[in-house]
Write a protein that holds these residues in place. Structure first.
Motif, PDB file in Angstrom:
ATOM      1  N   ILE A 221      -7.898   8.094   0.717  1.00  0.00           N
ATOM      2  CA  ILE A 221      -7.087   9.306   0.574  1.00  0.00           C
ATOM      3  C   ILE A 221      -5.838   9.020  -0.251  1.00  0.00           C
ATOM      4  N   ALA A 222      -5.216   7.864  -0.018  1.00  0.00           N
ATOM      5  CA  ALA A 222      -4.019   7.510  -0.787  1.00  0.00           C
ATOM      6  C   ALA A 222      -4.338   7.421  -2.275  1.00  0.00           C
ATOM      7  N   ALA A 223      -5.461   6.815  -2.605  1.00  0.00           N
ATOM      8  CA  ALA A 223      -5.854   6.717  -4.013  1.00  0.00           C
ATOM      9  C   ALA A 223      -6.113   8.095  -4.601  1.00  0.00           C
ATOM     10  N   ALA A 224      -6.774   8.961  -3.818  1.00  0.00           N
ATOM     11  CA  ALA A 224      -7.059  10.314  -4.298  1.00  0.00           C
ATOM     12  C   ALA A 224      -5.781  11.118  -4.473  1.00  0.00           C
TER      13      ALA A 224
ATOM     14  N   ALA B  16      -1.694  10.136   6.553  1.00  0.00           N
ATOM     15  CA  ALA B  16      -1.404   8.723   6.306  1.00  0.00           C
ATOM     16  C   ALA B  16      -1.712   8.367   4.858  1.00  0.00           C
ATOM     17  N   GLY B  17      -2.763   8.972   4.331  1.00  0.00           N
ATOM     18  CA  GLY B  17      -3.114   8.731   2.942  1.00  0.00           C
ATOM     19  C   GLY B  17      -2.376   9.611   1.956  1.00  0.00           C
ATOM     20  N   THR B  18      -2.272  10.907   2.259  1.00  0.00           N
ATOM     21  CA  THR B  18      -1.603  11.788   1.298  1.00  0.00           C
ATOM     22  C   THR B  18      -0.137  11.401   1.123  1.00  0.00           C
TER      23      THR B  18
ATOM     24  N   ALA C 112       3.517   6.036   7.398  1.00  0.00           N
ATOM     25  CA  ALA C 112       4.028   6.362   6.065  1.00  0.00           C
ATOM     26  C   ALA C 112       5.501   6.009   5.919  1.00  0.00           C
ATOM     27  N   CYS C 113       6.241   6.025   7.031  1.00  0.00           N
ATOM     28  CA  CYS C 113       7.663   5.665   6.993  1.00  0.00           C
ATOM     29  C   CYS C 113       7.888   4.152   7.028  1.00  0.00           C
ATOM     30  N   GLY C 114       6.823   3.399   7.186  1.00  0.00           N
ATOM     31  CA  GLY C 114       6.955   1.950   7.161  1.00  0.00           C
ATOM     32  C   GLY C 114       7.364   1.326   8.476  1.00  0.00           C
ATOM     33  N   LEU C 115       7.115   2.015   9.601  1.00  0.00           N
ATOM     34  CA  LEU C 115       7.415   1.399  10.891  1.00  0.00           C
ATOM     35  C   LEU C 115       6.569   0.141  11.076  1.00  0.00           C
ATOM     36  N   PRO C 116       7.082  -0.838  11.813  1.00  0.00           N
ATOM     37  CA  PRO C 116       6.347  -2.111  11.952  1.00  0.00           C
ATOM     38  C   PRO C 116       5.088  -1.945  12.811  1.00  0.00           C
TER      39      PRO C 116
END
Length: 306
Positions: free
Chosen positions: A76-79, A100-102, A147-151
């Motif tokens: 999804i991220a790539a798309a 998570a992907g978008t 997406a916010c980069g939480l650990p």
């Protein structure tokens, strides 16, 4: 405007399978025709499919479908990154793990363009669990935290090229937050407007304040719309209904204000489960709301101004 409708039939983020057919339900309810009737060019952006599943497992025994969601997120991220190069991508799901992907694909694109990405999160839930804190194990509850980069996602979800800045996120309509999410949100900088605050201050005041921030920063605005943002009485086709959601008019007001702002550059429409719908009325309502975001009005603004 050139609108690209991209179907994302993921259901592994939730405990029900019906969300995989949400995109089909929105198509059958006339999403493409509604946007075309407003003068937009509507393109079929195809169907996203996940790649091979990674061999991963997590220490939290509650976590479900981790390999599947990791593969979906990468695809999804790539798309999303590719689709956002030109035009206005509309991602129709699928459960809210779609985000998570978008979000990560769009955040990468925004960084490349030199503009900040802002996110309007329309949902009953903040979806701010990590893999360590989720108790249900349903990973549609983690996309915003990831997406916010939480650990805690390293080695399980795809590496983040550009995390979303939590200070550029506004979660509107929230009314169900787990204790672990509340603690993480309190330290994050995400703007949270729950339904109680909306009742007290009004939907327009809160949304317009956020839109002013986006405008001042010359930002790109992604809207992630979960059907359970709405009151379940008017939108029954959701697997996680929470009473007290946005009314028909409140939801249309949000979409009208977004259109008038001219700031929105991409959209998620997720968590529609046609197995739970009643005569297709939820799908029809979501299409109507999308049409409002793309400019449908009862009266032209010029007549209202007169």
């Amino acid at each position: 405007m050139q609108c690209k409708i991209i179907k994302v039939p993921v259901h592994e983020g939730t405990g029900r399978e019906g969300c995989a057919r949400g995109a089909e339900a929105l198509e059958a309810a006339g999403l493409a025709q509604a946007l075309a009737s407003l003068g937009h060019q509507v393109l079929d952006g195809g169907v996203v499919r996940p790649g091979p599943l990674p061999a991963i497992a997590h220490a939290n025994p509650a976590v479900r479908k981790l390999a599947e969601l990791s593969a979906w997120t990468a695809a999804i991220a790539a798309a999303a990154h590719a689709a956002s190069e030109t035009g206005f991508p509309v991602f129709i799901g699928g459960d809210h793990s779609v985000a998570a992907g978008t979000l990560t694909g769009l955040s990468r694109r925004a960084a490349e363009s030199g503009r900040p990405l802002f996110v309007l999160w329309l949902d009953a839930h903040p979806d701010f669990h990590t893999l360590d804190t989720t108790e249900s194990g349903n990973l549609h509850g983690v996309p915003l935290a990831y997406a916010c980069g939480l650990p805690g996602f390293e080695g399980y979800f795809p590496p983040l090229a550009t995390p979303v800045d939590p200070a550029r996120i506004c979660a509107l309509g929230i009314r169900s937050v787990d204790p672990a999410e509340a603690r993480a949100l309190g330290a994050s900088g995400v703007t949270i407007h729950d339904m109680s605050e909306i009742d007290r201050r009004g939907m327009a005041v809160l949304l317009e304040a956020f839109l002013d921030r986006v405008r001042a920063a010359d930002g790109l605005l992604h809207v992630s719309f979960d059907v359970d943002f709405l009151e379940p009485a008017i939108a029954p086709a959701v697997g996680t209904p929470v009473p007290g959601g946005a009314t028909y008019r409140e939801a249309h007001l949000v979409m009208e204000l977004l259109f008038e702002s001219g700031l929105v550059t991409s959209l998620d429409l997720v968590e529609l489960n046609p197995d739970l719908d009643v005569d297709g009325r939820t799908a029809s309502l979501v299409v109507d709301l999308a049409a409002s975001l793309f400019g449908r009005r009862i009266l032209p603004l010029s007549l209202k101004a007169g």
